[in-house]
Design a protein around this motif. Structure first.
Motif, PDB file in Angstrom:
ATOM      1  N   PHE A   1      -0.169  -2.831   3.228  1.00 59.33           N
ATOM      2  CA  PHE A   1       0.526  -1.559   2.995  1.00 59.33           C
ATOM      3  C   PHE A   1      -0.268  -0.340   3.458  1.00 59.33           C
ATOM      4  O   PHE A   1       0.325   0.683   3.827  1.00 59.33           O
ATOM      5  CB  PHE A   1       0.795  -1.377   1.490  1.00 59.33           C
ATOM      6  N   PHE A   2      -1.611  -0.419   3.354  1.00 59.39           N
ATOM      7  CA  PHE A   2      -2.433   0.796   3.478  1.00 59.39           C
ATOM      8  C   PHE A   2      -3.606   0.582   4.452  1.00 59.39           C
ATOM      9  O   PHE A   2      -3.883  -0.539   4.869  1.00 59.39           O
ATOM     10  CB  PHE A   2      -3.024   1.182   2.097  1.00 59.39           C
ATOM     11  N   ASP A   3      -4.314   1.707   4.703  1.00 63.91           N
ATOM     12  CA  ASP A   3      -5.616   1.634   5.384  1.00 63.91           C
ATOM     13  C   ASP A   3      -6.658   1.582   4.264  1.00 63.91           C
ATOM     14  O   ASP A   3      -6.974   2.622   3.648  1.00 63.91           O
ATOM     15  CB  ASP A   3      -5.794   2.895   6.254  1.00 63.91           C
TER      16      ASP A   3
ATOM     17  N   GLU B   1      -6.353  13.357   0.994  1.00 64.11           N
ATOM     18  CA  GLU B   1      -5.398  12.285   1.333  1.00 64.11           C
ATOM     19  C   GLU B   1      -5.780  10.951   0.705  1.00 64.11           C
ATOM     20  O   GLU B   1      -4.973  10.047   0.614  1.00 64.11           O
ATOM     21  CB  GLU B   1      -5.266  12.121   2.850  1.00 64.11           C
ATOM     22  N   LEU B   2      -6.990  10.815   0.204  1.00 68.47           N
ATOM     23  CA  LEU B   2      -7.457   9.545  -0.359  1.00 68.47           C
ATOM     24  C   LEU B   2      -6.738   9.231  -1.670  1.00 68.47           C
ATOM     25  O   LEU B   2      -6.569  10.113  -2.521  1.00 68.47           O
ATOM     26  CB  LEU B   2      -8.961   9.593  -0.621  1.00 68.47           C
ATOM     27  N   GLU B   3      -6.293   7.963  -1.790  1.00 66.03           N
ATOM     28  CA  GLU B   3      -5.704   7.493  -3.054  1.00 66.03           C
ATOM     29  C   GLU B   3      -6.539   6.328  -3.581  1.00 66.03           C
ATOM     30  O   GLU B   3      -7.173   5.612  -2.782  1.00 66.03           O
ATOM     31  CB  GLU B   3      -4.255   7.043  -2.812  1.00 66.03           C
TER      32      GLU B   3
ATOM     33  N   MET C   1       0.553   7.402  10.574  1.00 67.43           N
ATOM     34  CA  MET C   1      -0.810   7.179  10.050  1.00 67.43           C
ATOM     35  C   MET C   1      -0.716   6.543   8.665  1.00 67.43           C
ATOM     36  O   MET C   1      -0.049   7.051   7.776  1.00 67.43           O
ATOM     37  CB  MET C   1      -1.530   8.528   9.964  1.00 67.43           C
ATOM     38  N   ARG C   2      -1.426   5.412   8.508  1.00 74.01           N
ATOM     39  CA  ARG C   2      -1.345   4.719   7.206  1.00 74.01           C
ATOM     40  C   ARG C   2      -2.139   5.461   6.134  1.00 74.01           C
ATOM     41  O   ARG C   2      -3.154   6.087   6.420  1.00 74.01           O
ATOM     42  CB  ARG C   2      -1.871   3.278   7.363  1.00 74.01           C
ATOM     43  N   ARG C   3      -1.638   5.392   4.915  1.00 69.51           N
ATOM     44  CA  ARG C   3      -2.310   6.094   3.798  1.00 69.51           C
ATOM     45  C   ARG C   3      -3.669   5.446   3.527  1.00 69.51           C
ATOM     46  O   ARG C   3      -3.809   4.226   3.588  1.00 69.51           O
ATOM     47  CB  ARG C   3      -1.423   6.012   2.555  1.00 69.51           C
ATOM     48  N   LYS C   4      -4.678   6.323   3.248  1.00 68.24           N
ATOM     49  CA  LYS C   4      -6.047   5.848   3.012  1.00 68.24           C
ATOM     50  C   LYS C   4      -6.213   5.515   1.530  1.00 68.24           C
ATOM     51  O   LYS C   4      -5.923   6.382   0.675  1.00 68.24           O
ATOM     52  CB  LYS C   4      -7.060   6.946   3.383  1.00 68.24           C
ATOM     53  N   VAL C   5      -6.688   4.329   1.230  1.00 69.23           N
ATOM     54  CA  VAL C   5      -6.902   3.980  -0.184  1.00 69.23           C
ATOM     55  C   VAL C   5      -8.246   3.282  -0.390  1.00 69.23           C
ATOM     56  O   VAL C   5      -8.785   2.650   0.530  1.00 69.23           O
ATOM     57  CB  VAL C   5      -5.792   3.051  -0.723  1.00 69.23           C
TER      58      VAL C   5
ATOM     59  N   LEU D   1       1.997  -5.717  -8.729  1.00 67.43           N
ATOM     60  CA  LEU D   1       3.098  -4.767  -8.961  1.00 67.43           C
ATOM     61  C   LEU D   1       2.604  -3.318  -8.815  1.00 67.43           C
ATOM     62  O   LEU D   1       3.278  -2.486  -8.187  1.00 67.43           O
ATOM     63  CB  LEU D   1       3.695  -4.959 -10.362  1.00 67.43           C
ATOM     64  N   THR D   2       1.427  -3.047  -9.362  1.00 65.29           N
ATOM     65  CA  THR D   2       0.897  -1.674  -9.297  1.00 65.29           C
ATOM     66  C   THR D   2       0.700  -1.227  -7.850  1.00 65.29           C
ATOM     67  O   THR D   2       1.090  -0.113  -7.465  1.00 65.29           O
ATOM     68  CB  THR D   2      -0.431  -1.594 -10.076  1.00 65.29           C
ATOM     69  N   VAL D   3       0.166  -2.100  -7.031  1.00 63.24           N
ATOM     70  CA  VAL D   3      -0.059  -1.783  -5.615  1.00 63.24           C
ATOM     71  C   VAL D   3       1.281  -1.603  -4.890  1.00 63.24           C
ATOM     72  O   VAL D   3       1.444  -0.704  -4.059  1.00 63.24           O
ATOM     73  CB  VAL D   3      -0.903  -2.913  -4.984  1.00 63.24           C
TER      74      VAL D   3
END
Ligand code: RIB
Ligand code: CA
Length: 307
Positions: free
Chosen positions: A25-27, A116-118, A1-5, A240-242
């Motif tokens: 990279f993410f959801d 789980e949200l970033e 499961m992809r990380r939620k952002v 870079l941050t992402v």
């Protein structure tokens, strides 16, 4: 499961590449727009267009603060181009933003994806600060906040201030003292690890993909500006941050310190690091002090080589 952002952005040049990487990279459950780089309406169009260009019209865009909480700021067309996309006069996007205000969407999504949200905050922190002020319990539901911001000593906007913290220092102060679990990627770290040289640009231009063409168009003014002020090429702090958020091994060195932001006078927007832990109150944040340039560029070239 992809990380939620949630991707919070003042969409211009490198922000759009950071968005491209985030989608890989993410959801990405939402893109929230905040005042910063260029005229707000252009930032909105740039985000909508970028999502359309990448075939991700499905990702919702939420309008947020169209000015900082206090004080006035200036946009930086000299860095990103008149509309923020280099010299590219992009077509009007057909995708429309959602009706919900960005900070309300951040609060709602923090409940929907509790724990789980970033948040990828590659922008002034106004939207996130407003979300916190409206609902302080959000800090218990957001897993992590990744911030591009601050400068140790070499300000890119004033002698001491980095742009995101300078635009809205009150918002930065609120967020950094809120209790969120935070990692900051400061300006000097990005200049050292995420500067693309002429050799890197040649490599990108030889990829001959739609993504590489997009990169070159949106970043040509950024490249000229960065070199004009003494960098060795175009600097890509948001990308870079992402990438650090995606692969923490890109962090070569970091420290955990209390961080404040100056809100007054000539040093307005300065990042104040409690190096000697003099202040026993408040939550420390992680500050990246060195990042892996080779790993970052490998992720970027890989993303740009996709069709
Ligand atoms: O200081 C660089 C930061 O300010 C980047 O996020 C850039 O997009 C601007 O927001
Ligand atoms: Ca930005």
């Amino acid at each position: 499961m992809r990380r939620k952002v949630i991707f919070d952005t003042d969409t211009a040049s490198d922000d759009t590449i950071a968005l491209m990487l985030s989608l890989d990279f993410f959801d990405v459950v939402g893109v929230t727009i905040v005042a910063g780089n260029v005229k707000y309406e252009y930032e909105v169009e740039n985000a909508l267009f970028t999502l359309e260009y990448l075939g991700r019209e499905d990702v919702p865009v939420y309008l947020g603060a169209q000015r900082p909480i206090m004080g006035l700021w200036r946009t930086v067309e000299e860095v990103h181009g008149e509309r923020g996309m280099g010299r590219w006069n992009i077509p009007k996007p057909s995708k429309k933003p959602e009706n919900e205000f960005a900070s309300d969407a951040i609060i709602r999504l923090s409940k929907e994806y509790c724990c789980e949200l970033e948040i990828l905050a590659v922008s002034p922190l106004t939207n996130l600060a407003l979300a916190y002020l409206k609902d302080p319990t959000i800090v218990n539901r957001v897993k992590k906040v990744w911030i591009m911001g601050g400068a140790f000593t070499r300000g890119n906007t004033t002698e001491i201030a980095e742009f995101n913290f300078w635009v809205d220092p009150e918002a930065a102060e609120i967020v950094l003292n809120s209790g969120f679990n935070i990692t900051i990627v400061p300006w000097e770290v990005t200049e050292e690890a995420a500067t693309l040289t002429d050799e890197d640009w040649d490599k990108i231009s030889k990829l001959r993909t739609r993504r590489a063409e997009f990169f070159i168009k949106v970043n040509e003014v950024l490249r000229e500006y960065s070199k004009r002020v003494g960098s060795k090429g175009s600097v890509h702090p948001d990308s870079l941050t992402v990438t650090i958020a995606h692969d923490n091994s890109v962090i070569l060195e970091s420290i955990n310190k209390k961080v404040d932001v100056e809100t007054c006078n000539k040093a307005r927007g300065a990042m104040l690091v409690d190096w000697y832990d003099l202040n026993k109150n408040g939550k420390k944040v992680e500050i990246v002090t060195k990042a892996d340039s080779v790993k970052f560029k490998s992720y970027l070239f890989d993303a740009l080589s996709k069709t």
